[in-house]
Design a protein around this motif. Sequence first.
Motif, mmCIF file in Angstrom:
data_model
loop_
_atom_site.group_PDB
_atom_site.id
_atom_site.type_symbol
_atom_site.label_atom_id
_atom_site.label_comp_id
_atom_site.label_asym_id
_atom_site.label_seq_id
_atom_site.Cartn_x
_atom_site.Cartn_y
_atom_site.Cartn_z
ATOM 1 N N LEU A 1 0.884 -1.419 0.121
ATOM 2 C CA LEU A 1 0.009 -0.016 -0.120
ATOM 3 C C LEU A 1 0.926 1.248 -0.024
ATOM 4 O O LEU A 1 1.731 1.185 0.755
ATOM 5 N N PRO A 2 0.543 2.177 -0.842
ATOM 6 C CA PRO A 2 1.524 3.258 -1.119
ATOM 7 C C PRO A 2 1.355 4.519 0.134
ATOM 8 O O PRO A 2 1.106 5.664 -0.345
ATOM 9 N N VAL A 3 1.550 4.103 1.088
ATOM 10 C CA VAL A 3 1.613 5.030 2.474
ATOM 11 C C VAL A 3 2.666 4.955 3.646
ATOM 12 O O VAL A 3 3.174 3.620 3.660
ATOM 13 N N LYS A 4 3.198 5.496 4.060
ATOM 14 C CA LYS A 4 4.249 5.368 5.092
ATOM 15 C C LYS A 4 3.768 5.768 6.549
ATOM 16 O O LYS A 4 4.640 5.297 7.343
ATOM 17 N N ASN A 5 2.697 6.461 6.616
ATOM 18 C CA ASN A 5 2.276 6.670 7.998
ATOM 19 C C ASN A 5 0.874 6.931 8.360
ATOM 20 O O ASN A 5 0.021 6.684 7.124
ATOM 21 N N PHE A 6 0.316 7.087 9.509
ATOM 22 C CA PHE A 6 -1.195 7.159 9.457
ATOM 23 C C PHE A 6 -1.691 8.286 8.780
ATOM 24 O O PHE A 6 -2.754 8.272 8.262
ATOM 25 N N LYS A 7 -1.154 9.400 8.861
ATOM 26 C CA LYS A 7 -1.562 10.792 7.995
ATOM 27 C C LYS A 7 -1.725 10.337 6.655
ATOM 28 O O LYS A 7 -2.738 10.835 5.885
ATOM 29 N N GLU A 8 -0.612 9.805 5.820
ATOM 30 C CA GLU A 8 -0.929 9.394 4.426
ATOM 31 C C GLU A 8 -1.967 8.389 4.292
ATOM 32 O O GLU A 8 -2.489 8.282 3.198
ATOM 33 N N LEU A 9 -2.293 7.553 5.325
ATOM 34 C CA LEU A 9 -3.352 6.675 5.405
ATOM 35 C C LEU A 9 -4.783 7.258 5.067
ATOM 36 O O LEU A 9 -5.543 7.157 4.291
ATOM 37 N N ILE A 10 -4.956 8.515 5.946
ATOM 38 C CA ILE A 10 -6.143 9.200 5.893
ATOM 39 C C ILE A 10 -6.254 9.919 4.402
ATOM 40 O O ILE A 10 -7.399 9.800 3.851
ATOM 41 N N GLU A 11 -5.241 10.427 3.839
ATOM 42 C CA GLU A 11 -5.274 11.012 2.633
ATOM 43 C C GLU A 11 -5.376 9.898 1.421
ATOM 44 O O GLU A 11 -6.331 10.300 0.687
#
Length: 336
Positions: free
Chosen positions: A148-158
């Motif tokens: 999944l192209p996310v590195k942290n919690f905030k990027e998951l929200i985006e």
Amino acid sequence: MPQFRSAARRHVLRVISAAGVLALGAAAALHAPHAAAQNYPDKPVKIVVGFPPGGTNDILARLMAAKLTEKLNQNFIVENKPGAGSVIGNDAVAKAEPDGYTLLVSSSGGLTTAPVLMKNIPYDPAKDFEPVALLGSFPLVVTVPASLPVKNFKELIEFSKTHKDGRLDNGTPTTSFVLVAETITATAGLKFNHIQYKGSGPVVTALMGGEIQVGVLDSPAVIPHVKGGKLKALAVTTGKRSAALPDVPTIAEAGYAGYDTPIWTALMAPKGTPKPVLDKLRMAVGEILADKDTEKRMHALGLDPGDVDSAALHKRIVSDIARWTQVAKSANIQPN
């Protein structure tokens, strides 16, 4: 007259004899629980887990079973009875013979959120069990596939805002995890489609296979896969970081101050289990939880050892049911 006196004497002797038998019976009845405790356990003890192998409750139950086997010189055997978010296994123990030979390792979900999210649950968590011990508490981990192209919690929200209808498929093994996930949505604005699985192990498999985008899961189930690079841990749900995942920030650290939602696991017995048997179990479990080897192994799994304060555990069950009832109401989640 002599015949009358003889008959009267025989009657008195019969009364005395009957009273003696009753007294002996009463003494034996009073002594029986203590004798049972002295001999307990004199045959194998079954510990029921309402989930398949691989999740926190199963891992913790097997650790406790091995330790109890050593301490009480009798086999403690784990039996997995998965289904209905652990309700099937919990109900089996609620209806078991209350003799100490059938015990339950239950998540807080089976005891405190199942009554909130399920209609006509077949047992009453506050009335149908004897609390033995709070075995441990732990964070849930917001976990995603490595791809999944996310590195942290905030990027998951985006990322969620650009995905389908703005919702991510969240795999969940139990009702309690659904409500924890809902506290995250209320706090951070994420939206989830909750997909029910029969345990944390199957959710992990679904994550690694790319069937779902996120799993808010128990730390012991995901730690090996996070360390192996197959999953990414983005945040933990407790107010402090997990000793087992020290590099993973809390949700509070991600910008949502005050967020702190742990999960816990308990050892329970059927209601009516004799007090001397419960006392013996509590003493043994208390010694196990205080043991340095147990503490080390639990910390490695991301667990904080609990205690044998059964009154406090009962109070926690009641208060958590009230808390989750309010969360469900706020999230407009109806029991089904």
